[in-house]
Write an enzyme that holds these catalytic residues in place. Structure first.
Site, PDB file in Angstrom:
ATOM      1  N   SER A  91      -0.151  89.160  53.292  1.00  0.00           N
ATOM      2  CA  SER A  91       0.695  88.494  52.314  1.00  0.00           C
ATOM      3  C   SER A  91       1.415  89.533  51.463  1.00  0.00           C
ATOM      4  O   SER A  91       0.783  90.424  50.884  1.00  0.00           O
ATOM      5  CB  SER A  91      -0.152  87.585  51.417  1.00  0.00           C
ATOM      6  OG  SER A  91       0.639  87.063  50.374  1.00  0.00           O
ATOM      7  N   GLY A 125      -1.646  81.505  48.927  1.00  0.00           N
ATOM      8  CA  GLY A 125      -2.232  82.185  50.075  1.00  0.00           C
ATOM      9  C   GLY A 125      -3.091  81.257  50.916  1.00  0.00           C
ATOM     10  O   GLY A 125      -3.145  81.387  52.151  1.00  0.00           O
ATOM     11  N   ASP A 126      -3.745  80.301  50.273  1.00  0.00           N
ATOM     12  CA  ASP A 126      -4.569  79.336  51.007  1.00  0.00           C
ATOM     13  C   ASP A 126      -3.696  78.412  51.854  1.00  0.00           C
ATOM     14  O   ASP A 126      -4.060  78.041  52.978  1.00  0.00           O
ATOM     15  CB  ASP A 126      -5.412  78.517  50.034  1.00  0.00           C
ATOM     16  CG  ASP A 126      -6.254  79.403  49.119  1.00  0.00           C
ATOM     17  OD1 ASP A 126      -6.653  80.489  49.565  1.00  0.00           O
ATOM     18  OD2 ASP A 126      -6.487  79.003  47.967  1.00  0.00           O
TER      19      ASP A 126
END
Length: 306
Positions: A217, A248-249
């Protein structure tokens, strides 16, 4: 079914204030509670995308009971959380509405005993039998062995289930050595793992350490992927302001859902970046703004590397 593992589940509490000023009192304009921890965020996004999801990990105490009550209202999500004697942690996010910035406070989580860890391992191996893929996400609660993710990766590999690992520090270092299908660190976590702050070099080095594919990321800059099929960068058309918690999840959910659907790497990265950016526009972690997602998934820039 996609299996998500959140060893350190949480109750995520989000407060909105007009402007965050240290050393003063604040009037909260909005508050929300959601089941939290990285894997539960991933699970809710996967369910919203139409996938059947089973969520496991530890939960306990009054906070854990609230987490389970809230999960019960999520379509296509099955609760397979394992009880523990301690109390599930809380996280507090304070959103400054003037700047869009978020300040996060994370509790450490309950102490997990050896018998509780053994009970979880047994449940995990049972769940792997029906899983198309598994996501191992987040921090380890106190008492869980630092090599826990390596154990879980090896069990998934033995069962023939592809596994995505999203953690940091020593847990990531040991987990990578167990050869997961994919890891998804951010740039800082990747630098800690490899010692390199150049993203492409660090991503390739992480592959040499054992990961089949590495997706890094880059924050507002999107994602960088090093895979056996090639290297790609995927970026949104513009930077979005809002609450980045859970972005990010959502990227993990995008990657894992696309993997189980048999999509190629550019398509996986396109979905992951669009979901991540759409999460910044959502009020709470584990949600994404559908309108932003539909708009962005047609405008993601994919650049192939060497």
């Amino acid at each position: 079914m996609i299996l998500t593992v959140t060893l350190n589940t949480a109750l995520d509490v989000t407060h909105h204030v007009p402007k965050l000023i240290p050393h003063t009192s604040h009037r909260v304009t909005a508050v929300s509670e959601r089941p939290g921890g990285k894997g539960l965020n991933v699970a809710r996004v996967l369910a919203a995308l139409g996938h059947e999801v089973t969520a496991t990990g530890f939960t306990g105490g009054r906070t854990g009971a609230v987490v389970r009550e809230l999960l019960a209202g999520t379509d296509r999500l099955t609760d397979a959380l394992v009880p523990c004697a301690g109390t599930t942690r809380r996280t507090l996010a304070v959103v400054d509405e003037a700047s869009g910035d978020t300040t996060q406070f994370n509790e450490p989580g309950p102490l997990i005993g050896s018998a509780e860890w053994a009970a979880f391992l047994g449940r995990y191996e049972e769940l792997l039998a029906g899983a198309a893929a598994v996501a191992l996400c987040g921090s380890l609660p106190p008492g869980v062995p630092v090599g826990a993710y390596a154990v879980l990766v090896r069990a998934a590999r033995a069962a023939g289930v592809p596994v995505l690992l999203d953690t940091s520090g020593e847990a990531l270092r040991r987990g990578v050595a167990a050869r997961p299908e994919m890891i998804k660190p951010n740039a800082a976590e990747l630098a800690e793992l490899t010692g390199s702050r150049e993203p492409l070099q660090a991503t390739r080095d992480a592959r040499r350490r054992g990961a089949h594919a590495v997706v890094t990321s880059l924050g507002p800059g999107g994602l960088l992927a090093a895979t056996p099929e090639g290297t790609w960068r995927a970026a949104p058309p513009r930077a979005l302001t809002g609450n980045p918690t859970g972005a990010g999840d959502s990227a993990v959910a995008g990657l894992l859902s696309a993997l189980t659907e048999g999509l190629d790497w550019p398509a996986r990265l396109t979905r992951a970046v669009a979901l991540s950016a759409a999460t910044v526009h959502a009020p709470t972690a584990g949600d994404f703004d559908p309108g932003t997602y539909e708009e962005l998934r047609h405008t993601i820039t994919i650049t192939a590397g060497n």
